[in-house]
Motif scaffolding. Structure first.
Motif, PDB file in Angstrom:
ATOM      1  N   THR A   1      -4.535   1.469  -1.983  1.00 15.66           N
ATOM      2  CA  THR A   1      -3.484   2.162  -2.724  1.00 15.66           C
ATOM      3  C   THR A   1      -2.470   1.184  -3.313  1.00 15.66           C
ATOM      4  O   THR A   1      -1.523   1.607  -3.981  1.00 15.66           O
ATOM      5  CB  THR A   1      -2.749   3.170  -1.825  1.00 15.66           C
TER       6      THR A   1
ATOM      7  N   LEU B   1      -0.364   7.434  -6.719  1.00 11.26           N
ATOM      8  CA  LEU B   1      -1.030   7.797  -5.478  1.00 11.26           C
ATOM      9  C   LEU B   1      -1.852   9.078  -5.660  1.00 11.26           C
ATOM     10  O   LEU B   1      -2.971   9.182  -5.143  1.00 11.26           O
ATOM     11  CB  LEU B   1      -0.009   7.984  -4.358  1.00 11.26           C
TER      12      LEU B   1
ATOM     13  N   TYR C   1       0.813  -1.215   0.000  1.00 12.85           N
ATOM     14  CA  TYR C   1       0.000   0.000   0.000  1.00 12.85           C
ATOM     15  C   TYR C   1       0.848   1.267   0.000  1.00 12.85           C
ATOM     16  O   TYR C   1       0.362   2.360  -0.324  1.00 12.85           O
ATOM     17  CB  TYR C   1      -0.910   0.004   1.240  1.00 12.85           C
ATOM     18  N   ASP C   2       2.142   1.160   0.388  1.00  9.43           N
ATOM     19  CA  ASP C   2       3.002   2.336   0.541  1.00  9.43           C
ATOM     20  C   ASP C   2       3.576   2.764  -0.811  1.00  9.43           C
ATOM     21  O   ASP C   2       4.558   2.207  -1.292  1.00  9.43           O
ATOM     22  CB  ASP C   2       4.141   2.021   1.516  1.00  9.43           C
TER      23      ASP C   2
ATOM     24  N   LYS D   1      -5.823   2.769   3.919  1.00 10.26           N
ATOM     25  CA  LYS D   1      -5.432   1.499   4.542  1.00 10.26           C
ATOM     26  C   LYS D   1      -6.235   1.217   5.806  1.00 10.26           C
ATOM     27  O   LYS D   1      -6.767   0.121   5.988  1.00 10.26           O
ATOM     28  CB  LYS D   1      -3.934   1.513   4.867  1.00 10.26           C
TER      29      LYS D   1
ATOM     30  N   GLN E   1      -2.975   8.024   2.129  1.00 11.66           N
ATOM     31  CA  GLN E   1      -2.529   6.636   2.070  1.00 11.66           C
ATOM     32  C   GLN E   1      -2.914   5.889   3.343  1.00 11.66           C
ATOM     33  O   GLN E   1      -3.383   4.749   3.294  1.00 11.66           O
ATOM     34  CB  GLN E   1      -1.015   6.624   1.866  1.00 11.66           C
TER      35      GLN E   1
END
Length: 377
Positions: free
Chosen positions: A214, A108, A31-32, A166, A162
């Motif tokens: 993401t 993103l 997700y990062d 999550k 972000q």
């Protein structure tokens, strides 16, 4: 059963039931998408048999002592560079190949517009995606966002977005709204107003939707699948390495395969996605036992390295211009910010981006049956 020639290149007559694309990825950070050490993510798919792949490895690296061909190890020595370029030239000339690379930071920003902005306009009957204007706005934000909105505040906004996607908690959503309000959002109210001015509930609901993420793996696979579907002559299968990173790819590919409802979406001037797919099977293999997967590693490794070198994040390895010049236009897909807004408009004119995002989120990767998307499905 009548067998088809699988991936028959110049050196083999090996037969298997279905054509097989071998896939490998690079740059996956879950997700990062703000990971500073890995700015780019991508994957390569090659339709080549293990027999042909082993032959090419022996041809170009006859003295290889390692148990498998790994791009990162080979590219460190300049003596290997001509061989690596020649190997890729052979693959791109003689086999079905596609490579996808995306700027994760840009992705993103696009996702921020998808979920923290677009629902506000949707509720008011405005097509935010018309002719790719979301890509134009994302490009502008990528280039000018720090200057327009405040460098630290814009960075904090992306971090908060972000995290909210999550965690999907009330606290993380409040933090996101607060982060938007700490920017100079009045400089660009079209993008920041829905959160900063209105805390638009439709946007917060979209961010909280199960399945919204993401993680870039879905975007990468959508692009690879659109090209594999076009290149395949019928049913085909995919093999990929057993790495932990590719576990996410494996699950997503299986969901694509399992979705049987007939529907088609236009993604751009050169790409579309049609269900049910011709893709029939996905399996994991040990890359040490698959020369074909090793070649996919070489292709995506070179592409990611070239991207990092071109933007000045890294040095060394293959000449990035030499790598990119090997590809035909239909063999390379990229997701990068662009300030050529007229070209973006032409390329994405008539796109069904909104419909596809909703459909995949709610019908393929989203909440359990019983929850409905905006299209009522």
């Amino acid at each position: 059963m009548k067998a088809q020639l699988e991936n028959q290149g110049p050196a083999t007559g090996e037969k298997l039931a279905m054509e097989c694309f071998r896939i490998d990825e690079s740059g996956y950070t879950g997700y990062d998408l703000l990971n500073t050490d890995q700015r780019f993510q991508g994957a390569t798919a090659i339709a080549i048999s293990d027999a042909d792949a082993a032959g090419l490895i022996k041809q170009h690296f006859p003295k290889l002592q390692a148990s498998e061909l790994k791009y990162r190890s080979l590219s460190r020595r300049s003596v290997n560079h001509p061989r690596l370029l020649a190997l890729q030239r052979n693959l791109l000339s003689d086999y079905k190949c596609v490579t996808y690379v995306c700027d994760k930071r840009f992705l993103l920003v696009l996702k921020f517009l998808d979920y923290a902005v677009e629902p506000y306009y949707f509720e008011r009957g405005i097509d935010f995606y018309e002719n790719g204007q979301n890509y134009a706005m994302a490009s502008m934000l990528s280039y000018a966002g720090p200057a327009l909105l405040g460098k630290e505040a814009f960075e904090a906004l992306l971090v908060a977005f972000q995290r909210a996607v999550k965690q999907k908690t009330p606290a993380s959503l409040r933090d996101l709204v607060s982060a938007a309000r700490r920017t100079k959002w009045r400089e660009l109210p079209e993008a920041l107003g829905p959160l900063a001015q209105y805390a638009a509930p439709e946007c917060l609901e979209a961010i909280s939707t199960p399945g919204v993420t993401t993680d870039a793996a879905l975007v990468v696979l959508q692009s690879l699948i659109s090209r594999m579907e076009a290149m395949a002559g019928g049913p085909y299968r995919v093999e990929h390495d057993q790495s932990n990173n590719l576990l996410s790819y494996n699950e997503l590919l299986q969901r694509f395969i399992d979705h049987k409802e007939p529907i088609e979406f236009r993604q751009s001037a050169i790409a579309s996605l049609k269900f049910p797919l011709q893709l029939a099977e996905v399996t994991q293999v040990n890359s040490k036992a698959s020369p074909a997967v090793q070649l996919a590693d070489v292709m995506i490794g070179a592409a990611i390295e070239a991207a990092n070198n071109l933007v000045g994040l890294r040095t060394g390895g293959l000449d990035p211009e030499a790598v990119t010049s090997l590809y035909r236009e239909d063999q390379f897909i990229h997701l990068l910010p662009s300030i050529d807004f007229d070209e973006q408009r032409r390329f994405r004119q008539g796109t069904q981006a909104a419909e596809m995002i909703d459909y995949l989120t709610y019908n393929v990767f989203g909440p359990p049956s019983g929850n409905r998307g905006r299209d009522g499905r």
